[in-house]
Scaffold this motif. Structure first.
Motif, short mmCIF file in Angstrom:
data_model
loop_
_atom_site.label_atom_id
_atom_site.label_comp_id
_atom_site.label_asym_id
_atom_site.label_seq_id
_atom_site.Cartn_x
_atom_site.Cartn_y
_atom_site.Cartn_z
N UNK A 31 0.84 -1.18 0.00
CA UNK A 31 0.00 0.00 0.00
C UNK A 31 0.89 1.24 0.00
N UNK A 32 0.59 2.14 -0.92
CA UNK A 32 1.34 3.39 -0.97
C UNK A 32 0.37 4.52 -0.64
N UNK A 33 0.70 5.30 0.36
CA UNK A 33 -0.18 6.37 0.79
C UNK A 33 -0.16 7.57 -0.15
N UNK A 34 1.02 7.96 -0.59
CA UNK A 34 1.13 9.15 -1.42
C UNK A 34 0.63 8.83 -2.83
N UNK A 35 -0.51 9.37 -3.17
CA UNK A 35 -1.13 9.11 -4.49
C UNK A 35 -1.62 10.44 -5.03
N UNK A 36 -0.77 11.15 -5.72
CA UNK A 36 -1.14 12.50 -6.16
C UNK A 36 -2.37 12.56 -7.05
N UNK A 37 -2.69 11.46 -7.75
CA UNK A 37 -3.87 11.49 -8.63
C UNK A 37 -5.15 11.11 -7.88
N UNK A 38 -5.02 10.84 -6.61
CA UNK A 38 -6.16 10.37 -5.84
C UNK A 38 -6.74 11.53 -5.04
N UNK A 39 -7.98 11.89 -5.35
CA UNK A 39 -8.63 13.00 -4.64
C UNK A 39 -8.75 12.69 -3.15
N UNK A 40 -8.91 11.41 -2.83
CA UNK A 40 -9.04 11.02 -1.42
C UNK A 40 -7.75 11.31 -0.66
N UNK A 41 -6.62 11.17 -1.33
CA UNK A 41 -5.34 11.46 -0.69
C UNK A 41 -5.30 12.91 -0.24
N UNK A 42 -5.67 13.81 -1.12
CA UNK A 42 -5.61 15.24 -0.80
C UNK A 42 -6.63 15.59 0.29
N UNK A 43 -7.80 14.99 0.19
CA UNK A 43 -8.83 15.24 1.21
C UNK A 43 -8.35 14.77 2.57
N UNK A 44 -7.76 13.59 2.57
CA UNK A 44 -7.27 13.01 3.82
C UNK A 44 -6.19 13.89 4.44
N UNK A 45 -5.21 14.25 3.62
CA UNK A 45 -4.08 15.04 4.12
C UNK A 45 -4.57 16.38 4.69
N UNK A 46 -5.48 17.03 3.95
CA UNK A 46 -5.95 18.34 4.39
C UNK A 46 -6.69 18.23 5.72
N UNK A 47 -7.55 17.25 5.84
CA UNK A 47 -8.39 17.19 7.04
C UNK A 47 -7.63 16.66 8.24
N UNK A 48 -6.82 15.63 8.03
CA UNK A 48 -6.03 15.13 9.16
C UNK A 48 -4.99 16.18 9.58
#
Lengths: 213, 390
Positions: free
Chosen positions: B25-42
Motif C-alpha cells: 500500500x502506498x499512501x502518497x497518491x497524487x492522482x487520488x482526490x481522497x489522498x488530498x482530502x485526507x491530508x488536508x483534514x487530518x
C-alpha cells in the motif's frame, strides 16, 4: 508509479496507477465521488449546522425574580440578560445543575463557574487568573483585589483586568468547600457603568445552594 | 502435479488476487482526490489538537497530569492495537492503512468534524428546546450522529485510497476498530485535560487519573466497538468486489451503533426520569454492545477464513500441511483450542500452538509471494516442519 519488480512476468501496477481513460483533471475519477461525500459531511458539520445555530436567537432572557443556579450556588442576574447556557434555580428536571453558567448582554459575556475548592477567595482568584483563558492570556489584572460582600455576609474577592481593547471583572467566592468564580469580559468601551452595576448585582446576590449530586 | 493441485493452485491465485492479500500500500497518491482530502483534514486536525494541547499542557499546573494521561492512554491504545492485529490474522490489512485509520479517527473525525457538529447541534437544541432539554438529552442527540458520521466517512476515504485491500465486511470491521481507537484515544486525552482543569485545577493529577481509569474501563465498548460495527455495515451497504451488497444488513449495522451511542450518552436524560435508569441503561448497553460486536465478528469473519482455506489448500494436497492443521487455522477459537489441547503432553501441546502460528506465517508468505515458490515460502514451509517435529 508502478511496482519496479525485477521479474517482468510478475509486474502489476500498484494502487497509484490510474488508467488515462479514468482521469478527470488529472485525478482518478473514481476517487472524486467519495471525496466529495466526505467534504459534504464536513460542510454539513462545520458550515450548515453552525449556520443554523447562529441564525437562531436565544429567546430566554432573565426576568425579574429569576435566580440562576450553578452547582453549589445561586445568584440573581438583572432583567434582560440572555442565558447562553445554564439553568434557572428550580428549572432542572433531574435536580442536577451544571458547573458552568454563561450569560450575555450585547457584546459582554459573564461566565460563572463552580468547583471543589477549600481555600480563600483570594487564593481562588489567583487560581482563575492562572488558568482561565479569558483572563490569563495577555490580559493583566489592574490593581489589587478588593473584598466584596454578598447579601448573606459571605466575603468574596474581586479585581478588574484589562487588555488590548478588552477588559472585565473577575470575582471569587468560597462557600464551604465550593468555589464560585465569575468572569465578565467584553470590549472595553462596552464595560460601562450599567454593566458594572449588573455584575455587582450578580455578585452580591451570590449565595450557597443545596442540590442533588 | 495432479489436476487437483492445479485447480487448488488456481483457486489460491484467485483468492490472493481478489483479496488483495500481500499487496503493498502506498499512501502518497497524487492522482487520488481522497489522498488530498485526507491530508488536508487530518493535517488540520493535528494542528487544532496540538494548539489545544500546548495551551493546556504548557501550564505548569496541568502539564504533568496531561502528560501522564497521554502516556497511559498510549499504553491502552497500544494494547488495543495489538489485539486488533491478533484478530486480523487472515488477509491482514497493511499496518500503514491501519495507521491512517487511526489518524483519521483521532484528528480529522474529532477536531475537524465532530466537535463543530456537536457544538452546533447542542446550540440548536438549546435555542429551540430549552436549556433543561439540552442538559438532559443534548449529548444523546448530538454526538452519536456527528461522531459516527465523522468516523464512517473516514472509511470511504480509506476505500478510495486502497480499493484492492478493503474487500470484505471484515476489513471494514477491522478498520472501523482502528478509526474508533484513534477517536477514543484522542477524545480521552481531551477528557483528561477537562478533568485536570476542572475544580480550578486544584486536583489536576487525581482528576486526570480518575478519568483515565474510567474511560479505559469502558472504552472498548465505546468508539472502538461502535465504528467497527458501523464500518462493517458500511461495506455491506456499499458492496465490494468480494462482498455482495446487502442493503438491509448494512443499514441495520449502521443504525445499531448510533442507537447504542445514544443510549450510552443519555445518562443525564435517564436520570431526569428515574435515578436508577442511568446505571441500568449503561450496564445493559455495555452487555448488549459486547454481544452484538461478537455476533458481527462471527458474521463477517467466514469470508476471510474461506480465503485462508483457499490459500493453504494446495499445501494440504502436497503434504506440507495436515488436514487437521488446516482446519485449526481456518477454524474459530474453539477449533484452535481443540487442536492445541488434543495431545497429552505439554511439549506436544506447545508444539501444536507453534504449528498454528507457523501455518499463519506460511499463509502470509505465500500471499506476499502471490502464490509463487519463493525462498521465503520455502523457508516458511521448513519452519512449519521444524516446529511440528520439535
Amino acid at each position: 508509479m508502478a511496482d519496479s519488480s525485477a521479474a517482468g512476468d510478475d509486474w502489476r501496477p500498484d494502487d497509484t496507477f490510474v488508467p488515462v481513460d479514468r482521469r478527470w483533471a488529472g485525478l482518478d475519477r473514481d476517487t472524486i465521488k467519495p471525496s466529495l461525500i466526505v467534504i459534504g459531511a464536513l460542510l454539513l458539520l462545520t458550515v450548515v449546522l453552525p449556520g443554523i445555530a447562529s441564525s437562531l436567537e436565544f429567546d430566554n432572557p432573565i426576568v425579574e425574580g429569576d435566580r440562576m443556579h450553578v452547582r453549589g450556588a445561586t445568584f440573581m442576574p438583572p432583567e434582560g440578560w440572555g442565558i447562553v447556557s445554564g439553568l434557572r434555580d428550580g428549572e432542572s428536571s433531574s435536580g442536577l445543575y451544571v458547573q458552568d453558567v454563561v450569560l450575555e448582554r450585547g457584546s459582554v459575556s459573564v461566565e460563572v463557574e463552580s468547583g471543589s475548592f477549600d481555600g480563600t477567595p483570594e487564593a481562588l482568584l489567583e487560581e482563575v487568573r492562572d488558568t482561565n483563558d479569558a483572563v490569563s492570556d495577555s490580559l493583566n489584572v489592574v490593581g489589587d483585589p478588593v473584598a466584596i460582600n454578598a447579601v448573606d455576609g459571605t466575603v468574596g474577592s474581586i479585581a478588574r483586568f484589562a487588555g488590548p481593547g478588552t477588559g472585565g471583572i473577575i470575582a471569587a467566592f468560597v462557600f464551604d468547600d465550593r468555589g464560585i468564580t465569575l468572569v465578565a469580559t467584553g470590549p472595553e468601551e462596552d464595560l460601562d457603568r450599567d454593566i458594572a452595576e449588573d455584575v455587582a448585582q450578580m455578585l452580591v446576590t451570590m449565595q450557597p445552594a443545596k442540590e442533588l449530586g | 502435479m495432479t489436476t487437483d493441485v492445479v485447480q487448488l493452485n488456481a483457486r489460491r491465485a484467485e483468492a490472493i488476487e481478489q483479496s488483495g492479500w500481500g499487496r503493498s500500500f502506498r499512501f502518497v497518491q497524487p492522482r487520488n482526490a481522497a489522498f488530498w482530502t485526507f491530508v488536508a483534514m487530518v493535517g488540520a486536525g493535528v494542528v487544532f489538537w496540538t494548539e489545544s494541547l500546548v495551551t493546556e499542557a504548557g501550564n505548569a499546573r496541568f502539564g504533568p497530569a496531561i502528560g501522564m494521561a497521554a502516556v497511559l492512554f498510549a499504553v491502552y491504545g497500544g494494547l488495543f492495537w495489538w489485539f486488533t492485529q491478533r484478530i486480523d490474522r487472515y488477509s491482514s490489512i497493511p499496518a500503514r492503512l491501519m495507521v491512517l485509520a487511526f489518524m483519521w479517527g483521532g484528528f480529522a473525525a474529532t477536531w475537524v468534524m465532530a466537535v463543530h457538529g456537536n457544538n452546533a447541534l447542542r446550540e440548536i437544541y438549546a435555542k429551540s428546546l430549552g436549556q433543561d432539554f439540552v442538559q438532559n438529552w443534548g449529548p444523546a442527540l448530538a454526538a452519536p450522529f456527528t461522531e459516527e458520521l465523522s468516523k464512517g466517512v473516514g472509511l470511504l476515504l480509506l476505500i478510495a485510497l486502497a480499493p484492492r485491500l478493503i474487500n470484505t465486511a471484515y476489513d471494514g470491521f477491522i478498520l472501523g476498530a482502528m478509526l474508533g481507537l484513534g477517536f477514543q484515544i484522542v477524545e480521552d486525552i481531551h477528557y483528561a485535560i477537562n478533568a485536570a482543569t476542572s475544580d480550578f485545577g486544584a486536583h489536576a493529577l487525581y482528576s486526570a487519573i480518575k478519568i483515565v481509569a474510567l474511560r479505559s474501563a469502558v472504552g472498548f465498548t465505546a468508539h472502538i466497538l461502535y465504528s467497527s460495527i458501523l464500518c462493517a455495515g458500511l461495506v455491506y451497504l456499499l458492496g465490494r468486489p468480494q462482498q455482495p451488497r446487502r442493503v438491509g444488513l448494512g443499514l441495520l449495522l449502521i443504525t445499531i451503533p448510533v442507537v447504542l451511542h445514544m443510549i450510552w450518552d443519555a445518562g443525564a436524560g435517564f436520570a431526569s426520569v428515574h435515578v436508577l435508569l442511568t446505571p441500568v441503561s449503561q450496564v445493559a448497553t455495555f452487555i448488549v454492545a459486547l454481544v452484538i460486536v461478537v455476533r458481527v465478528f462471527k458474521l463477517t469473519v467466514p469470508a476471510e477464513r474461506d480465503q485462508m482455506r483457499d490459500v493453504l489448500a494446495p499445501e494440504v494436497a502436497t503434504g506440507v500441511l495436515r488436514a487437521d492443521e488446516l482446519e485449526a487455522v481456518v477454524g474459530d477459537r474453539k477449533a484452535r483450542k481443540r487442536f492445541r489441547k488434543d495431545p497429552t503432553t505439554r511439549a506436544e501441546r506447545r508444539a501444536r500452538k507453534n504449528v498454528i502460528e507457523a501455518t499463519f506465517d506460511l499463509a502470509h508468505a505465500i500471499a506476499d509471494a502471490s502464490g509463487r515458490d519463493t525462498a521465503q515460502v520455502t523457508f516458511a514451509r521448513a519452519e512449519l516442519a521444524r516446529v511440528r517435529a520439535s
